[in-house]
Motif scaffolding. Structure first.
Motif, PDB file in Angstrom:
ATOM      1  N   TYR A  62       0.933  -0.911  -0.131  1.00 24.65           N
ATOM      2  CA  TYR A  62       0.305  -0.411  -0.032  1.00 24.65           C
ATOM      3  C   TYR A  62       1.201   0.910   0.050  1.00 24.65           C
ATOM      4  O   TYR A  62       0.289   2.489   0.833  1.00 24.65           O
ATOM      5  N   ARG A  63       1.707   1.154  -1.136  1.00 21.88           N
ATOM      6  CA  ARG A  63       3.063   2.332  -0.103  1.00 21.88           C
ATOM      7  C   ARG A  63       2.541   3.707  -0.944  1.00 21.88           C
ATOM      8  O   ARG A  63       3.088   4.636  -0.313  1.00 21.88           O
ATOM      9  N   GLU A  64       2.076   3.422  -2.024  1.00 22.74           N
ATOM     10  CA  GLU A  64       1.398   5.110  -2.503  1.00 22.74           C
ATOM     11  C   GLU A  64       0.375   6.426  -1.091  1.00 22.74           C
ATOM     12  O   GLU A  64       0.443   6.807  -1.101  1.00 22.74           O
ATOM     13  N   LEU A  65      -0.436   4.765  -0.246  1.00 21.24           N
ATOM     14  CA  LEU A  65      -0.884   5.296   0.357  1.00 21.24           C
ATOM     15  C   LEU A  65       0.047   6.410   2.304  1.00 21.24           C
ATOM     16  O   LEU A  65      -0.761   5.807   2.774  1.00 21.24           O
ATOM     17  N   LEU A  66       1.322   6.099   2.083  1.00 23.06           N
ATOM     18  CA  LEU A  66       2.010   5.896   3.475  1.00 23.06           C
ATOM     19  C   LEU A  66       2.858   6.952   2.594  1.00 23.06           C
ATOM     20  O   LEU A  66       3.398   7.343   1.889  1.00 23.06           O
ATOM     21  N   PRO A  67       3.084   7.909   3.552  1.00 26.45           N
ATOM     22  CA  PRO A  67       3.902   9.547   3.432  1.00 26.45           C
ATOM     23  C   PRO A  67       5.100   9.002   2.860  1.00 26.45           C
ATOM     24  O   PRO A  67       7.090  10.316   4.153  1.00 26.45           O
ATOM     25  N   LEU A  68       6.032   8.349   2.224  1.00 25.87           N
ATOM     26  CA  LEU A  68       7.895   8.226   1.896  1.00 25.87           C
ATOM     27  C   LEU A  68       7.574   8.812   0.233  1.00 25.87           C
ATOM     28  O   LEU A  68       6.822   8.153  -1.129  1.00 25.87           O
ATOM     29  N   ASN A  69       8.863   9.446   0.005  1.00 27.92           N
ATOM     30  CA  ASN A  69       9.590   9.838  -1.095  1.00 27.92           C
ATOM     31  C   ASN A  69       9.896   9.076  -2.378  1.00 27.92           C
ATOM     32  O   ASN A  69       9.407   9.499  -3.123  1.00 27.92           O
ATOM     33  N   GLY A  70      10.327   8.488  -1.527  1.00 31.02           N
ATOM     34  CA  GLY A  70      11.230   6.692  -2.196  1.00 31.02           C
ATOM     35  C   GLY A  70      10.316   5.308  -1.722  1.00 31.02           C
ATOM     36  O   GLY A  70       9.822   5.943  -1.096  1.00 31.02           O
ATOM     37  N   GLY A  71      11.071   4.454  -2.218  1.00 30.62           N
ATOM     38  CA  GLY A  71      11.617   3.099  -1.437  1.00 30.62           C
ATOM     39  C   GLY A  71      11.376   2.918  -0.176  1.00 30.62           C
ATOM     40  O   GLY A  71      12.130   4.103   0.440  1.00 30.62           O
ATOM     41  N   PRO A  72      10.546   2.699   0.313  1.00 29.92           N
ATOM     42  CA  PRO A  72      10.946   1.875   2.007  1.00 29.92           C
ATOM     43  C   PRO A  72      12.490   1.624   2.280  1.00 29.92           C
ATOM     44  O   PRO A  72      13.258   0.285   1.514  1.00 29.92           O
ATOM     45  N   THR A  73      13.306   1.348   3.126  1.00 25.33           N
ATOM     46  CA  THR A  73      14.398   1.746   4.015  1.00 25.33           C
ATOM     47  C   THR A  73      14.622   0.239   5.090  1.00 25.33           C
ATOM     48  O   THR A  73      15.752   0.226   4.924  1.00 25.33           O
ATOM     49  N   VAL A  74      13.448   0.503   6.140  1.00 30.32           N
ATOM     50  CA  VAL A  74      13.045  -0.053   6.067  1.00 30.32           C
ATOM     51  C   VAL A  74      12.542  -0.558   6.743  1.00 30.32           C
ATOM     52  O   VAL A  74      10.885  -0.454   6.507  1.00 30.32           O
ATOM     53  N   GLY A  75      12.186  -2.467   7.097  1.00 30.40           N
ATOM     54  CA  GLY A  75      10.951  -2.998   7.609  1.00 30.40           C
ATOM     55  C   GLY A  75      10.393  -3.290   6.375  1.00 30.40           C
ATOM     56  O   GLY A  75       9.134  -3.068   6.550  1.00 30.40           O
ATOM     57  N   LEU A  76      11.070  -4.184   5.783  1.00 31.14           N
ATOM     58  CA  LEU A  76      10.144  -4.823   4.145  1.00 31.14           C
ATOM     59  C   LEU A  76       9.361  -5.338   3.940  1.00 31.14           C
ATOM     60  O   LEU A  76       8.729  -6.007   3.618  1.00 31.14           O
ATOM     61  N   GLN A  77       9.868  -6.310   5.334  1.00 25.60           N
ATOM     62  CA  GLN A  77       9.162  -7.598   5.701  1.00 25.60           C
ATOM     63  C   GLN A  77       8.165  -7.204   6.782  1.00 25.60           C
ATOM     64  O   GLN A  77       7.213  -8.012   6.832  1.00 25.60           O
ATOM     65  N   VAL A  78       7.918  -6.388   6.554  1.00 21.50           N
ATOM     66  CA  VAL A  78       6.689  -6.019   8.230  1.00 21.50           C
ATOM     67  C   VAL A  78       4.984  -5.995   7.340  1.00 21.50           C
ATOM     68  O   VAL A  78       4.511  -6.425   6.534  1.00 21.50           O
ATOM     69  N   GLY A  79       3.831  -6.512   8.547  1.00 19.93           N
ATOM     70  CA  GLY A  79       2.851  -6.341   8.158  1.00 19.93           C
ATOM     71  C   GLY A  79       2.600  -8.006   7.528  1.00 19.93           C
ATOM     72  O   GLY A  79       3.001  -9.054   7.047  1.00 19.93           O
ATOM     73  N   GLY A  80       1.327  -7.970   6.508  1.00 18.12           N
ATOM     74  CA  GLY A  80       0.459  -9.481   6.162  1.00 18.12           C
ATOM     75  C   GLY A  80       0.398 -10.490   6.887  1.00 18.12           C
ATOM     76  O   GLY A  80       0.630 -11.251   6.396  1.00 18.12           O
ATOM     77  N   THR A  81      -0.267  -9.503   8.108  1.00 21.00           N
ATOM     78  CA  THR A  81      -0.448 -10.527   9.427  1.00 21.00           C
ATOM     79  C   THR A  81      -1.815 -10.533   9.234  1.00 21.00           C
ATOM     80  O   THR A  81      -2.917 -10.892   8.078  1.00 21.00           O
ATOM     81  N   PRO A  82      -2.416 -12.372   9.723  1.00 22.87           N
ATOM     82  CA  PRO A  82      -3.339 -13.377   9.219  1.00 22.87           C
ATOM     83  C   PRO A  82      -4.646 -12.407   9.667  1.00 22.87           C
ATOM     84  O   PRO A  82      -4.782 -11.526  11.086  1.00 22.87           O
ATOM     85  N   LEU A  83      -5.719 -12.730   9.001  1.00 27.99           N
ATOM     86  CA  LEU A  83      -6.888 -12.420   9.648  1.00 27.99           C
ATOM     87  C   LEU A  83      -7.690 -14.096  10.369  1.00 27.99           C
ATOM     88  O   LEU A  83      -7.942 -14.166   8.815  1.00 27.99           O
TER      89      LEU A  83
END
Length: 424
Positions: A62-83
Motif C-alpha cells: 500500500y506504499r502510495e498511501l504511505l508518506p515516503l518520497n522514495g522506496g522504504p528502507t526499514v521494515g521491508l518484511q513488516v505486515g501481512g498478518t493473518p485475519l
C-alpha cells in the motif's frame, strides 16, 4: 521498490493550517496535532486495487498511501498478518461471526508497532536522522530497537522503569540505549519531547509522529483486503494514545474514497483498562474531552497512557461512527487472554485481553449485535506479558516415565471432549 510521493503536506487537525513535509508534529498556532494529507485524485489515477493485489504481501503493498518520497528502507518484511475467522471464539461469545486481526505475529517484534516504526524510520532516513528514539510502554521500544539495529541507526529508548521484564529485554538485546524513567508514560513522553528538541534526534512518536501514525492505516487496509475488498461492520480496537482506532478508520475512508471498496458503515469501538480509561470514561459520560488519569493502575501497561494525545479525536470518531467505548478490570483482562488462547490458540498480551473482554462486555450490553460481523484487533504477543497470567493456570503434572503413571493421571483427571464448531 520505488514510490513517487502523493503527500501534499501536513495539516493541523484542529484549525486546518497546512505545513510543508518536515519533522514537526504540532501546529505552531494552536498546538493541534498534524496529520499527513494526500493528493487522492493523482493517487487514484496512478495505482489501482488490482495492481496492489498483485504485489508481495506486507504493508508496503500500500506504499502510495504511505508518506515516503522514495522506496522504504526499514521494515521491508513488516505486515501481512493473518485475519483469522474465529468460530470457536464466536461460539463462546454467543455471536455469529468474529474475525481476529492477529498482529501478535507481526515481524520482527510481535506487535503492530512494527508497522508504525517501519514507516517512521524510513522517513527518518529520508530526513537525514542518524539517531532515533521513542517514549514507550514497551512494544514501541522493542520495535524501534530492532528496526533501528537492522537499519544501522543509533537508538535511545525511554520507558517507565516498572515495565515488564520481557519488554525491557526485548529492547536491550538489540543494542539500543534503554533508559528507565521513574514516572508514568506521560512523564516519559514529556521528557522525550525535551530531548528531541535539545539534541535534534528523530523520535518516532514525537517529531516524526505524523508519519509514524500513518503506518497504522495498514491494519485497516489489510482487514478490508482480507475480507475480499469490503469493510467490516464492527471493529474493536485497544486504545492507549488513541491513534490506532483513528488510523484504522482513516484507512477505510481512503479505500472508499478511491473506490476500492463499496460505501458501507463501520462502527468503531474502543477498548481500555479500567485502571487507565480516560477515553472510555469520556465516551460513557458524553464528554468531548477526556480527564487525564494521573497514576494508571493496570496490568495492561501497554495501554497505560493517562493523557492520550489522540484522546479527543478517538472519542469523536467513536461517537460519530455509532460505536462505543468500554473498559474492564484486571481480572477480566486475564480472562480475555485465556478465552482467546483456549478457543483460537492465539496468545495475546494484556492489550489483547482488554480487547476480547471489552468485546464480550459490549455484546452483553447489546451495543454490538450478535448477528453482525465483528473484527477484533489483537496488537501484541502474550510472550511479552507472561507475568499477567503467571500463577493463574495449573502447574504441569509431574509423573514417572511409565505408562502406568499416565493411566493413574488420567484416572484422576479424564481428558475433556473438545467439539470443533462447524466451519462455513
Amino acid at each position: 521498490m520505488s514510490n513517487s510521493s502523493f503527500v501534499s503536506g501536513l495539516r493541523c487537525r484542529v484549525c486546518g493550517k497546512t505545513y510543508p513535509v518536515e519533522a514537526i508534529n504540532f501546529c505552531t498556532d494552536d498546538f493541534g496535532p498534524l496529520e499527513v494529507v494526500y493528493d487522492y485524485t493523482s493517487l487514484g489515477k496512478s495505482v489501482s486495487r488490482d495492481a496492489v493485489s498483485r504485489r508481495a504481501p506486507g504493508l508496503w503493498r500500500y506504499r502510495e498511501l504511505l508518506p515516503l518520497n522514495g522506496g522504504p528502507t526499514v521494515g521491508l518484511q513488516v505486515g501481512g498478518t493473518p485475519l483469522v475467522r474465529a468460530d470457536r471464539l464466536a461460539a463462546a461469545l454467543g455471536v455469529d461471526t468474529v474475525y481476529v486481526k492477529n498482529d501478535a505475529v507481526n515481524y520482527p517484534t510481535l506487535s503492530f508497532k512494527d508497522r508504525v516504526v517501519a514507516v517512521a524510520l524510513s522517513k527518518a532516513i529520508e530526513f537525514g536522522f542518524d539517531t532515533v528514539g521513542c517514549a514507550s510502554t514497551g512494544n514501541l521500544a522493542n520495535s524501534v530497537a530492532a528496526n533501528a539495529a537492522a537499519a544501522g541507526l543509533d537508538a535511545y529508548v525511554f520507558i517507565p522503569a516498572d515495565l515488564e521484564r520481557a519488554k525491557v529485554l526485548g529492547s536491550t538485546i538489540y543494542g539500543a540505549r534503554v533508559v528507565g524513567v521513574t514516572g508514568t508514560y506521560d512523564e516519559v513522553n514529556r521528557l522525550c519531547t525535551q530531548v528531541a528538541f535539545k539534541y535534534g534526534w528523530g523520535f518516532v512518536n514525537i517529531n516524526l509522529r505524523p508519519f509514524y501514525a500513518e503506518g497504522s492505516k495498514t491494519v485497516g487496509f489489510e482487514i478490508a483486503e482480507q475480507l475480499g475488498w469490503r469493510l467490516p461492520r464492527h471493529v474493536v480496537v485497544p486504545m492507549a494514545g488513541g491513534s490506532l482506532i483513528g488510523k484504522v478508520h482513516k484507512a477505510f475512508e481512503e479505500l472508499q474514497r478511491l473506490g476500492w471498496v463499496d460505501q458501507s458503515p463501520v462502527s468503531m469501538y474502543g477498548a481500555q483498562a479500567t485502571g487507565c480509561n480516560p477515553i472510555s470514561d469520556a465516551v460513557r459520560n458524553n464528554r468531548e474531552t477526556h480527564r487525564p488519569v494521573r497514576r494508571p493502575q493496570t496490568i495492561a501497561k501497554s495501554l497505560a497512557i493517562g493523557d492520550p494525545a489522540d484522546g479527543y479525536f478517538a472519542g469523536k470518531l467513536i461517537r460519530e461512527s455509532g460505536g462505543w467505548a468500554e473498559d474492564v478490570d484486571d481480572g477480566a483482562i486475564v480472562a480475555g487472554i485465556e478465552l482467546l488462547a483456549r478457543t483460537e490458540g492465539i496468545f495475546a498480551e494484556t492489550a489483547g485481553g482488554v480487547t476480547v473482554a471489552v468485546a464480550k462486555k459490549l455484546i452483553e450490553q447489546g451495543r454490538i449485535p450478535r448477528d453482525e460481523e465483528i473484527v477484533l484487533c489483537i496488537t501484541g504477543n502474550g510472550l511479552k506479558t507472561q507475568e499477567a497470567v503467571a500463577g493463574v493456570n495449573a502447574e504441569p503434572a509431574v509423573i514417572r516415565p511409565s505408562l502406568d503413571a499416565v493411566v493413574d493421571l488420567l484416572a484422576q483427571a479424564p481428558p475433556r471432549v473438545r467439539r470443533q464448531p462447524a466451519l462455513v
